[in-house]
Design an enzyme around this catalytic site. Structure first.
Site, PDB file in Angstrom:
ATOM      1  CB  SER A 185       6.347  -5.862  54.851  1.00  9.50           C
ATOM      2  OG  SER A 185       7.687  -5.812  54.462  1.00  9.50           O
ATOM      3  CG  HIS A 237       5.169  -3.824  58.719  1.00  9.87           C
ATOM      4  ND1 HIS A 237       6.274  -3.660  59.530  1.00  9.87           N
ATOM      5  CD2 HIS A 237       5.661  -4.073  57.483  1.00  9.87           C
ATOM      6  CE1 HIS A 237       7.381  -3.832  58.823  1.00  9.87           C
ATOM      7  NE2 HIS A 237       7.024  -4.066  57.568  1.00  9.87           N
TER       8      HIS A 237
END
Length: 378
Positions: A185, A237
């Site tokens: 991610s 993220h």
């Protein structure tokens, strides 16, 4: 675990490569080779597909190490034998147990700091928590990464991917210290961040740039919004995005079109006025981003290995990764079990519901016991 679904952006950057010249100074018709001139070369992508293959291979190896029939009382898709998955109650993403991910190099802050296993900060970005997790991430990597590798080559995109993933792991380690983190991610968000900084850095050479900028910002905002759901590590993220955004200013800088076209002007044709290879604002952004990226990584590493927990100093930061609603809670469910263990037998009793279960297991680790306790209590 760090699952993430990343929607691939559909952006069309168009170079402004047809400036009109006054008729009196317009060069004669050029040969077909000159007409086919491309200001920036196109690369054949091979690294990004290799990354996808590597991630899939490591997932298969993780399932082999997991060996559900040997280590769990029940499995999902048992016909797969050793490669069968943990029960969906334990892992709804259809994948291995937390203990298997930890063995393979999942991000465990206690091991990174207490046992000096810093390599986990990089290894964890190649591991995935389940079939759903790896499918979403690899699909996004193909859509985003191949386009970038075609534009900038394997060296720069490889660096952008790995360093962004490292940055995501670093931020996750400072905020999410009670779970095993895995997933690409942070690296994927780094690619999105690099796309954004590259567009800003090379602003003057693109057409339709405002539309591309707004589209890219919208895609990033939607993907970050997904991160406020439970069980999604939005700190990875955010850390990956910031790392990729800053690194994009450093390694994705492009020369101005006027300099490139003058350099490739055929002999005998007017070369046009001398132009700088880069504009002043590009140099300023390059220097500022390089300093900020180096400083940020240095400070974050020092804080991590000194045992710093960022949540103790930021009372609202947990809302960045999970926002509680009437539909779900952000508080991790903690299960407690009493344990009786012999050389070949493990007996667990859930303190919450009183269920008792015996397992024919030896040399069980603490993480394995936690996985079994969670399964028994739910």
């Amino acid at each position: 675990m760090d699952p993430k679904n990343s929607s691939p952006p559909k952006l069309g950057y168009h170079l402004e490569i047809n400036p009109t010249a006054p008729a009196a100074h317009r060069p004669p018709p050029q040969s077909s080779s000159s007409r086919d001139f491309q200001p920036f070369g196109r690369w054949i992508p091979w690294l990004v597909p290799s990354f996808v293959v590597s991630n899939v291979v490591l997932f298969v190896v993780t399932m082999y190490v997991n060996d559900c029939p040997e280590n769990s009382p029940s499995c999902f898709a048992g016909f797969l034998g050793r490669f069968s998955f943990q029960p969906l109650k334990e892992n709804p993403l259809i994948g291995p147990s937390s203990s298997a991910l930890e063995k393979m190099g999942g991000l465990d802050v206690q091991k990174v700091v207490g046992e000096h296993q810093g390599w986990r900060l990089v290894v964890c970005i190649w591991l995935h928590a389940g079939v759903v997790h790896i499918f979403a991430n690899m699909l996004s990597l193909l859509f985003i990464g191949i386009r970038l590798e075609q534009e900038f080559g394997f060296v720069r995109i490889g660096l952008l991917y790995v360093i962004s993933g490292f940055g995501g792991s670093l931020m996750s380690s400072l905020f999410s210290q009670t779970t095993i983190g895995v997933g690409a991610s942070g690296a994927l968000f780094g690619l999105l961040g690099g796309m954004l900084s590259e567009l800003i850095m090379n602003w003057t050479i693109y057409a339709n740039k405002l539309a591309a900028l707004l589209t890219l910002i919208l895609v990033i905002a939607i993907n970050l919004a997904v991160g406020i759901l439970p069980h999604v590590d939005n700190f990875a993220h955010i850390g990956g995005f910031i790392s990729g955004f800053l690194l994009g200013f450093v390694i994705l800088i492009r020369p101005q079109f006027g300099w490139v076209s003058r350099k490739h002007t055929p002999l005998g044709y007017p070369a046009g006025p001398v132009k700088r290879k880069h504009k002043i604002y590009q140099y300023i952004l390059w220097i500022f981003a390089a300093i900020l990226l180096t400083f940020g990584f240095t400070v974050a590493l020092i804080m991590l290995f000194r045992g710093f927990n960022a949540n103790d100093h930021c009372s609202w930061c947990h809302y960045l990764t999970c926002v509680p609603t009437s539909k779900w809670s952000c508080k991790p469910k903690v299960h407690y079990c009493t344990t009786i263990q012999s050389e070949t037998q493990l007996n667990l009793t859930c303190q919450g519901n009183g269920k008792n279960q015996s397992y024919s297991l030896s040399n069980t680790t603490e993480i394995q016991i936690q996985d079994l306790c969670r399964l028994l209590c739910t």
